[in-house]
Design a protein around this motif. Structure first.
Motif, PDB file in Angstrom:
ATOM      1  N   UNK A 167     -48.176  21.297  14.596  1.00 22.36           N
ATOM      2  CA  UNK A 167     -47.195  20.562  13.789  1.00 22.36           C
ATOM      3  C   UNK A 167     -45.796  21.093  14.105  1.00 22.36           C
ATOM      4  N   UNK A 168     -44.807  20.208  14.085  1.00 22.29           N
ATOM      5  CA  UNK A 168     -43.401  20.605  14.086  1.00 22.29           C
ATOM      6  C   UNK A 168     -42.787  19.965  12.843  1.00 22.29           C
ATOM      7  N   UNK A 169     -42.305  20.781  11.914  1.00 19.55           N
ATOM      8  CA  UNK A 169     -41.858  20.278  10.618  1.00 19.55           C
ATOM      9  C   UNK A 169     -40.337  20.329  10.522  1.00 19.55           C
ATOM     10  N   UNK A 170     -39.748  19.234  10.067  1.00 20.01           N
ATOM     11  CA  UNK A 170     -38.291  19.128   9.911  1.00 20.01           C
ATOM     12  C   UNK A 170     -37.944  18.878   8.447  1.00 20.01           C
ATOM     13  N   UNK A 215     -51.368  15.509  20.381  1.00 19.13           N
ATOM     14  CA  UNK A 215     -51.329  16.970  20.517  1.00 19.13           C
ATOM     15  C   UNK A 215     -50.385  17.615  19.507  1.00 19.13           C
ATOM     16  N   UNK A 216     -49.213  16.990  19.333  1.00 18.71           N
ATOM     17  CA  UNK A 216     -48.171  17.567  18.479  1.00 18.71           C
ATOM     18  C   UNK A 216     -47.674  16.493  17.520  1.00 18.71           C
ATOM     19  N   UNK A 217     -47.630  16.823  16.244  1.00 15.15           N
ATOM     20  CA  UNK A 217     -47.135  15.896  15.233  1.00 15.15           C
ATOM     21  C   UNK A 217     -45.809  16.407  14.693  1.00 15.15           C
ATOM     22  N   UNK A 218     -44.711  15.679  14.973  1.00 16.97           N
ATOM     23  CA  UNK A 218     -43.402  15.991  14.400  1.00 16.97           C
ATOM     24  C   UNK A 218     -43.337  15.287  13.047  1.00 16.97           C
ATOM     25  N   UNK A 219     -43.112  16.035  11.987  1.00 14.46           N
ATOM     26  CA  UNK A 219     -43.231  15.451  10.647  1.00 14.46           C
ATOM     27  C   UNK A 219     -42.242  16.081   9.686  1.00 14.46           C
ATOM     28  N   UNK A 220     -42.045  15.404   8.569  1.00 12.39           N
ATOM     29  CA  UNK A 220     -41.313  15.972   7.437  1.00 12.39           C
ATOM     30  C   UNK A 220     -42.343  16.589   6.503  1.00 12.39           C
ATOM     31  N   UNK A 221     -41.968  16.842   5.269  1.00 12.10           N
ATOM     32  CA  UNK A 221     -42.883  17.514   4.341  1.00 12.10           C
ATOM     33  C   UNK A 221     -43.965  16.590   3.797  1.00 12.10           C
ATOM     34  N   UNK A 222     -44.112  15.397   4.379  1.00  7.71           N
ATOM     35  CA  UNK A 222     -45.240  14.552   3.966  1.00  7.71           C
ATOM     36  C   UNK A 222     -46.565  15.229   4.292  1.00  7.71           C
ATOM     37  N   UNK A 223     -46.543  16.238   5.165  1.00  2.58           N
ATOM     38  CA  UNK A 223     -47.782  16.948   5.494  1.00  2.58           C
ATOM     39  C   UNK A 223     -47.935  18.221   4.664  1.00  2.58           C
ATOM     40  N   UNK A 224     -47.096  18.358   3.615  1.00  5.46           N
ATOM     41  CA  UNK A 224     -47.089  19.620   2.860  1.00  5.46           C
ATOM     42  C   UNK A 224     -48.412  19.911   2.181  1.00  5.46           C
ATOM     43  N   UNK A 225     -49.027  18.908   1.603  1.00 11.21           N
ATOM     44  CA  UNK A 225     -50.276  19.138   0.875  1.00 11.21           C
ATOM     45  C   UNK A 225     -51.321  18.115   1.278  1.00 11.21           C
ATOM     46  N   UNK A 226     -52.585  18.508   1.178  1.00  7.60           N
ATOM     47  CA  UNK A 226     -53.685  17.570   1.327  1.00  7.60           C
ATOM     48  C   UNK A 226     -54.103  17.237   2.735  1.00  7.60           C
ATOM     49  N   UNK A 227     -53.255  17.518   3.724  1.00  8.32           N
ATOM     50  CA  UNK A 227     -53.591  17.158   5.100  1.00  8.32           C
ATOM     51  C   UNK A 227     -54.547  18.205   5.670  1.00  8.32           C
ATOM     52  N   UNK A 228     -55.688  17.749   6.165  1.00 13.51           N
ATOM     53  CA  UNK A 228     -56.736  18.669   6.623  1.00 13.51           C
ATOM     54  C   UNK A 228     -57.168  18.310   8.036  1.00 13.51           C
ATOM     55  N   UNK A 229     -56.619  19.007   9.018  1.00 12.71           N
ATOM     56  CA  UNK A 229     -56.991  18.829  10.425  1.00 12.71           C
ATOM     57  C   UNK A 229     -57.415  20.202  10.944  1.00 12.71           C
ATOM     58  N   UNK A 230     -58.724  20.502  10.928  1.00 13.74           N
ATOM     59  CA  UNK A 230     -59.203  21.845  11.290  1.00 13.74           C
ATOM     60  C   UNK A 230     -58.787  22.311  12.681  1.00 13.74           C
ATOM     61  N   UNK A 231     -58.523  21.382  13.596  1.00 14.28           N
ATOM     62  CA  UNK A 231     -58.178  21.778  14.963  1.00 14.28           C
ATOM     63  C   UNK A 231     -56.713  22.177  15.107  1.00 14.28           C
TER      64      UNK A 231
END
Length: 762
Positions: free
Chosen positions: A528-531, A607-623
């Motif tokens: 993840x790349x978080x902005x 491979x890479x997800x550029x995201x805001x804080x929408x991925x802050x909670x609940x997102x579950x990608x074990x890899x």
């Protein structure tokens, strides 16, 4: 049905004299001056009474200049060290004459501050005579900085005599003369247009209006709490004769805040218990049993313990009111799902309310995956152990929403998952037995009550949060709930290392960060790349609620914008990560686009997800094993901890890089260092509360909401809060309906404030 949300309306027809006078609009007392108080969130006489001085000094006591911050509006008492006049500098005056510049250095024996004035020579001469070495005065203005030296430019000031009386200055008027005649002079939190002495004068006018104010607290409560009367407390903090008076006044006002909250919570608990719930007894051989038999892992001891606690409370004729807090990755979702299945087995429905569409969708997909064919449909308590699981969000097509609502209303859907859309008037349930609220800190009590009100009988309520909550905060904010805690993380979770990267002084380290991402993807992992924001905007006057904590913008000055997700996506996909599959996710995408981006990442297509804080909670990608957070100083501790919790969820060790341009030794950098030093969310919760006080912990904590508390400090006043809770419970036990008008009005006042805050936020 719950009456919690209608409580203010039930009592709205009358108020005691005390609150009628405290709720008086400030403009009716102060006239046009009241408008300037808006910036301080002071709108009523009661608000003004709680806007107390930040410190006091006598006529011989100096301020502590070492504590001043650039951008802060201050009023300080200090001694003049030297004064110099520089002729012919500073530009021309309006009449064509050359301005002069006067500089004066003041000190408190701990630090120094420079005063700067521009004007005609004759004016400079007057100021020079006022600011003679050794003179003591009060100086008010906005702290600036010039060539590394802190200064006040054209401050208002008065010069004081040996006994604190005004003997000169730039503001010789009756207001200051009156203020400085007090044995102790209070310095109020002020603004550029509203100086501390104007606030003091305004307070004096308001105090005159409150003469003879009745005390809403019963005498027995005042005796038990060992506090002074209310009007006496107001005068003690605003016009004190001694420091002992100040202490007594502040103690009463802090108790009032604690007691008002605890009385309201105690009333809510009593109200919930008074409305019986339908017992939802666990049934053998149903959905829950089938689900447990298929679990591919063993529940932790903590999950078993909390689950049994929930099952026991669901089976009672009184509604469960419980808060489940747990570390990131501690398995709260499994516990909540087991409770929902138990309710469905017992013939009821469960609703799960999530704060964002991404989180609601993630919950929906997780539940479907966990249940498998158990989510195949069927009527409630039907022949087969299965039930429909449906999702409702605001952006869904109208026809799809209608179909979901029909299934909920008919009872075909045993589990309904959704966002705020669940609160809409058109949403009905056949038999809503359990309300689950995820990430409760994003919601208010009113929203929880609005969903509960859709049940024919009081539903059971389970509130969840992955933001660890100190005990004192839990008592204050979630005082109507019993608290359960999950600390144990399931086996198989990998370790995550966290490193603070100095992006300003070591740009090569940033290049190394992208190389590290390439290496991680090369090993078969994802990142993840978080902005901090979505798109580019020009430099702006910051309104960031965390500006003070970030050490970036205490005065509303221009700040460098944080990296935007859209820009970073373009730069990375066309630059350092051009050979990788890079995708973009943010809140302004449509629901379909967000779902598609998350699905691609979860399936390994990205491979890479550029995201805001929408991925802050609940997102579950074990890899996913790596996260790079840009401008990490723009986030709070709990946000950083939550974001970091998105990696290391499988068996692969994770690495989290916190990129920042803030200097070592700042509050923002200390916050990042704290996150890097531990993964214990409960330790970080205490650090978070210590650094940012309640401003980001209470109310709309991640939405920039400020604390409604003015004097109470939940970290420092835990014992006072506990005492107030005990007294409040005794009051409600003795007077369940709050017949006492003072107590009833206290609760009404708190409920109205909470409802108003919710309306402002929505």
């Amino acid at each position: 049905m719950s009456t919690t949300s209608t409580e203010p309306a039930r009592r709205a027809g009358w108020r005691t004299e005390t609150f009628a006078r405290l709720d008086e609009r400030l403009d009716r007392v102060l006239g046009a001056t009241a408008k300037e108080f808006e910036k301080l969130r002071v709108r009523t006489v009661g608000d003004l009474m709680l806007h107390v001085p930040r410190r006091y000094f006598s006529g011989t006591e100096l301020s502590d200049l070492s504590q001043l911050r650039v951008g802060e509006e201050v009023a300080v008492l200090a001694r003049v060290l030297r004064t110099d006049v520089h002729q012919g500098h500073g530009g021309r005056s309006a009449r064509g004459g050359m301005n002069s510049r006067l500089t004066s250095v003041i000190s408190d024996d701990h630090g120094r501050l420079e005063l700067t004035f521009f004007g005609k020579p004759q004016v400079m001469d007057y100021w020079r005579r006022q600011l003679t070495p050794g003179a003591r005065g009060i100086f008010a203005g906005k702290v600036g900085e010039f060539r590394g030296t802190r200064q006040l430019t054209h401050p208002d000031f008065v010069i004081l005599g040996d006994h604190g009386e005004i003997v000169g200055g730039a503001k010789r008027n009756a207001v200051l003369a009156e203020v400085t005649r007090q044995p102790l002079i209070g310095l109020y939190p002020a603004t550029a247009k509203l100086r501390t002495w104007t606030i003091a004068q305004s307070v004096g006018l308001a105090l005159d209006q409150l003469a003879g104010l009745p005390d809403p607290l019963p005498a027995a409560v005042r005796r038990q709490a060992r506090v002074i009367g209310l009007e006496q407390a107001y005068r003690a903090v605003h016009q004190p004769q001694s420091k002992d008076e100040i202490d007594g006044g502040r103690e009463r006002l802090r108790f009032d805040e604690a007691f008002a909250l605890q009385l309201t919570m105690a009333r809510r608990r009593a109200d919930a218990k008074a409305h019986g719930a339908i017992p939802r007894v666990r049934r053998d051989g149903g959905l829950l049993a089938a689900f447990d038999a298929r679990l591919p892992f063993t529940l932790t001891a903590g999950q078993v313990e909390v689950s049994e606690q929930l099952m026991s409370e669901l089976a009672r004729p009184q509604p469960m009111q419980r808060l489940l807090q747990g570390e990131v990755g501690s398995g709260k979702t499994i516990v909540a799902l087991r409770a929902m299945l138990a309710v469905v087995d017992a013939g009821g429905q469960a609703a799960l309310l999530a704060p964002t569409e991404v989180l609601a969708t993630q919950h929906y997909q997780t539940v479907l995956k966990l249940l498998g064919d158990l989510a195949g449909g069927g009527l409630l308590a039907g022949a087969g152990p299965s039930t429909d699981v449906v999702l409702l969000t605001g952006s869904m097509p109208v026809a799809q929403k209608r179909a979901v609502k029909l299934k909920a209303a008919a009872g075909e859907a045993g589990i309904v998952i959704g966002t705020h859309a669940l609160l809409g008037e058109g949403v009905q349930f056949a038999d809503l037995g359990l309300v689950v609220v995820d990430e409760q800190h994003r919601f208010g009590v009113e929203q929880r009550a609005a969903l509960s009100a859709k049940a024919a009988a009081q539903p059971h309520v389970l509130v969840m949060t992955a933001t660890p909550i100190p005990r004192s905060v839990a008592m204050t904010v979630f005082g109507d709930l019993e608290v359960s805690t999950l600390k144990e993380v399931p086996a198989g979770r990998a370790d995550v290392g966290t490193v603070v990267v100095d992006a300003k002084n070591h740009p090569g380290w940033v290049e190394r960060a992208w190389q590290r991402v390439i290496e991680e993807v090369g090993a078969g992992r994802q990142a993840y790349v978080v902005c901090a924001r979505i798109s580019s905007q020009p430099k702006r006057k910051s309104t960031d609620a965390y500006a003070e904590d970030l050490d970036t913008d205490p005065g509303g000055e221009d700040i460098e914008p944080a990296a935007a997700a859209v820009d970073v996506y373009a730069e990375l996909s066309g630059g350092p990560l051009k050979d990788l599959r890079v995708d973009l996710l943010h809140g302004q995408l449509s629901s379909e686009e967000k779902d598609a981006a998350m699905s691609r990442f979860a399936s390994g297509e990205t491979d890479v997800l550029v995201a805001t804080t929408v991925v802050e909670v609940g997102v579950d990608v074990p890899n996913a094993s790596m996260m790079v957070i840009l401008d990490a100083d723009r986030f709070g501790i709990s946000q950083l901890h939550q974001l970091r919790g998105r990696i290391g969820r499988g068996g692969h060790p994770g690495v989290c890089l916190l990129l920042t341009k803030t200097a070592a030794g700042t509050t923002a950098r200390d916050r990042l260092d704290a996150v890097a030093s531990t993964r214990d969310g409960f330790v970080l919760a205490d650090v978070d509360l210590e650094q940012r006080r309640e401003g980001d912990v209470l109310g709309a904590s991640q939405s920039g909401g400020r604390s409604s508390l003015r004097l109470l400090r939940v970290l420092d006043d835990a014992d006072l809060i506990a005492e107030a809770r005990e007294i409040a419970e005794a009051c409600v036990a003795a007077d369940p309906e709050l017949i006492d008008p003072g107590l009833s009005d206290i609760v009404t006042h708190v409920e109205r404030q909470a409802a108003g805050d919710w309306l402002e936020r929505t």
